[in-house]
Design a protein around this motif. Structure first.
Motif, PDB file in Angstrom:
ATOM      1  N   SER A  86      31.834-129.289  -6.657  1.00 52.93           N
ATOM      2  CA  SER A  86      33.245-129.264  -6.153  1.00 52.93           C
ATOM      3  C   SER A  86      33.551-129.622  -4.501  1.00 52.93           C
ATOM      4  O   SER A  86      34.478-130.492  -4.344  1.00 52.93           O
ATOM      5  N   HIS A  87      32.406-129.179  -3.921  1.00 53.49           N
ATOM      6  CA  HIS A  87      32.779-129.553  -2.403  1.00 53.49           C
ATOM      7  C   HIS A  87      32.712-131.121  -2.386  1.00 53.49           C
ATOM      8  O   HIS A  87      33.848-131.608  -1.362  1.00 53.49           O
ATOM      9  N   PHE A  88      31.841-131.717  -2.992  1.00 59.21           N
ATOM     10  CA  PHE A  88      32.081-133.309  -2.738  1.00 59.21           C
ATOM     11  C   PHE A  88      32.732-134.006  -3.541  1.00 59.21           C
ATOM     12  O   PHE A  88      33.512-134.927  -3.163  1.00 59.21           O
TER      13      PHE A  88
ATOM     14  N   ARG B 121      26.447-135.908  -3.278  1.00 56.48           N
ATOM     15  CA  ARG B 121      27.246-136.678  -2.636  1.00 56.48           C
ATOM     16  C   ARG B 121      27.093-138.164  -3.103  1.00 56.48           C
ATOM     17  O   ARG B 121      28.040-138.948  -2.968  1.00 56.48           O
ATOM     18  N   ASP B 122      25.789-138.780  -3.161  1.00 56.85           N
ATOM     19  CA  ASP B 122      25.536-140.117  -3.451  1.00 56.85           C
ATOM     20  C   ASP B 122      26.537-140.413  -4.835  1.00 56.85           C
ATOM     21  O   ASP B 122      26.754-141.500  -5.073  1.00 56.85           O
ATOM     22  N   LEU B 123      26.538-139.370  -5.746  1.00 56.07           N
ATOM     23  CA  LEU B 123      27.126-139.599  -6.891  1.00 56.07           C
ATOM     24  C   LEU B 123      28.547-139.886  -6.857  1.00 56.07           C
ATOM     25  O   LEU B 123      29.122-140.890  -7.544  1.00 56.07           O
ATOM     26  N   ILE B 124      29.148-138.991  -5.860  1.00 56.01           N
ATOM     27  CA  ILE B 124      30.834-139.121  -5.680  1.00 56.01           C
ATOM     28  C   ILE B 124      30.860-140.521  -5.077  1.00 56.01           C
ATOM     29  O   ILE B 124      31.896-141.033  -5.402  1.00 56.01           O
ATOM     30  N   ALA B 125      30.170-140.798  -4.267  1.00 54.92           N
ATOM     31  CA  ALA B 125      30.395-141.927  -3.553  1.00 54.92           C
ATOM     32  C   ALA B 125      30.143-143.229  -4.347  1.00 54.92           C
ATOM     33  O   ALA B 125      30.916-144.342  -4.485  1.00 54.92           O
TER      34      ALA B 125
ATOM     35  N   LEU C 177      21.827-129.306  -7.807  1.00 59.23           N
ATOM     36  CA  LEU C 177      21.619-128.075  -6.592  1.00 59.23           C
ATOM     37  C   LEU C 177      21.247-129.077  -5.485  1.00 59.23           C
ATOM     38  O   LEU C 177      20.905-128.246  -4.450  1.00 59.23           O
ATOM     39  N   VAL C 178      21.110-130.310  -5.526  1.00 59.04           N
ATOM     40  CA  VAL C 178      20.721-131.184  -4.364  1.00 59.04           C
ATOM     41  C   VAL C 178      21.752-131.774  -3.593  1.00 59.04           C
ATOM     42  O   VAL C 178      22.415-132.809  -4.384  1.00 59.04           O
ATOM     43  N   PRO C 179      22.426-131.349  -2.604  1.00 62.95           N
ATOM     44  CA  PRO C 179      23.536-132.011  -2.040  1.00 62.95           C
ATOM     45  C   PRO C 179      23.710-133.381  -2.027  1.00 62.95           C
ATOM     46  O   PRO C 179      24.766-134.176  -2.155  1.00 62.95           O
ATOM     47  N   ASP C 180      22.528-134.017  -1.525  1.00 72.48           N
ATOM     48  CA  ASP C 180      22.650-135.226  -1.313  1.00 72.48           C
ATOM     49  C   ASP C 180      22.702-136.140  -2.578  1.00 72.48           C
ATOM     50  O   ASP C 180      23.411-137.348  -2.494  1.00 72.48           O
ATOM     51  N   GLN C 181      22.107-135.739  -3.507  1.00 73.51           N
ATOM     52  CA  GLN C 181      22.430-136.357  -4.773  1.00 73.51           C
ATOM     53  C   GLN C 181      23.878-136.046  -5.457  1.00 73.51           C
ATOM     54  O   GLN C 181      24.341-137.516  -5.863  1.00 73.51           O
TER      55      GLN C 181
END
Length: 304
Positions: free
Chosen positions: A138-140, A82-86, A76-80
């Protein structure tokens, strides 16, 4: 043993327990590198306050023959996310399979009460956990997934589209959550098609998760004793069954034939030939429709 997914990188979002854990394990058994995410870690538990951890899942993946990597993530935390996918991009340079299995809302559900008797905060939290997490992930993840043709997204829900369209799922919030997951797979199929991607909605049957076994007061070793509490429990299946369904999809070069469809683990077992750990092929939704919903006595003959 042949490992058809040796070169495959998968993300199982919501892999701490239940279906998600065994989806990760069965992908690992087929040779995949699996990032197993969730909020319950040896560093601390989620609001569910259960003992299972993502580290245990990763260890099971590796023991099964794959490479398990645990990452603590609140989806539920977009930054987390985003960091996972990076991190996946930096470490692997690719993502081949995304499994959206995040749930964690069982304690929030008020069953068999009309909406005016439902606690709104718990209901909206259910939708956040069940739907928003899948969209955020899915977004990230999809920009990495579509770099290579053939990517697979699997939305894990409860009930096929055909079943849920005809049956009220005992709570407006649960009903909406599980209907939404099936629709997400339909949407992803449309969005991924230009990039050679596939999206499938997949439902286990009556899942013998850790929590379900506890509810029936049994273990996997003596699970049939749960029939004393509910004789229909004999149609239940282990989480490995839906895990093998995902692994079969991921290994199928013609998996695009399923894109946009909503299927059960039992449906795919008939096509791919995999079994549950006891060698059976439980066909839960046919049983639920023809026996449970029809009010017939429990009898799994011909259904597993």
């Amino acid at each position: 043993m042949t490992k058809p997914l040796t070169a495959t990188v998968a993300l199982v979002a919501g892999a701490t327990r239940g279906a998600g854990r065994q989806i990760a394990v069965q992908l690992g058994a087929a040779g995949a590198t699996v990032y197993a995410t969730g909020r319950s870690s040896r560093a601390g538990r989620s609001e569910l306050d259960r003992p299972e951890t993502i580290e245990e899942t990763a260890e099971l993946v590796t023991a099964a023959g794959g490479t398990g990597i645990a990452v603590r993530v609140d989806h539920l935390v977009p930054d987390q996310v985003r960091d996972l996918i990076a991190r996946i991009d930096a470490e692997q340079g690719r993502l081949d399979v995304l499994v959206n299995d995040v749930w964690g809302a069982d304690p929030l559900i008020t069953w068999e009460k009309p909406v005016w008797e439902q606690p709104l905060d718990a209901g909206f939290r259910t939708l956040r956990l069940a739907v928003d997490t899948h969209i955020i992930t899915s977004h990230f993840a999809m920009p990495l997934l579509i770099r290579r043709p053939g990517g697979l997204v699997v939305e894990i829900g409860d009930g096929t589209r055909a079943y849920n369209e005809q049956n009220y799922r005992l709570s407006v919030f649960y009903d909406l959550a599980k209907t939404s997951v099936n629709r997400l797979a339909f949407s992803w199929a449309h969005e991924l098609k230009p990039y050679g991607g596939t999206a499938v909605a997949l439902s286990p049957g009556w899942l013998r998760s850790e929590a379900m076994l506890e509810h029936f007061g049994v273990t996997e070793a003596n699970w049939r004793d749960g029939a004393a509490k509910d004789p229909h429990f004999l149609i239940s299946e282990t989480p490995a069954f839906v895990g093998r369904a995902v692994a079969a999809l991921a290994a199928d070069p013609d998996r695009a034939r399923w894109s946009g469809h909503s299927v059960s683990a039992g449906d795919l077992a008939k096509v791919y030939g995999f079994t549950d750990v006891d060698g059976s092929q439980p066909d839960a939704y046919r049983y639920i429709t023809e026996v449970v919903d029809a009010g017939k006595p429990a009898d799994v003959t011909g259904y597993r």
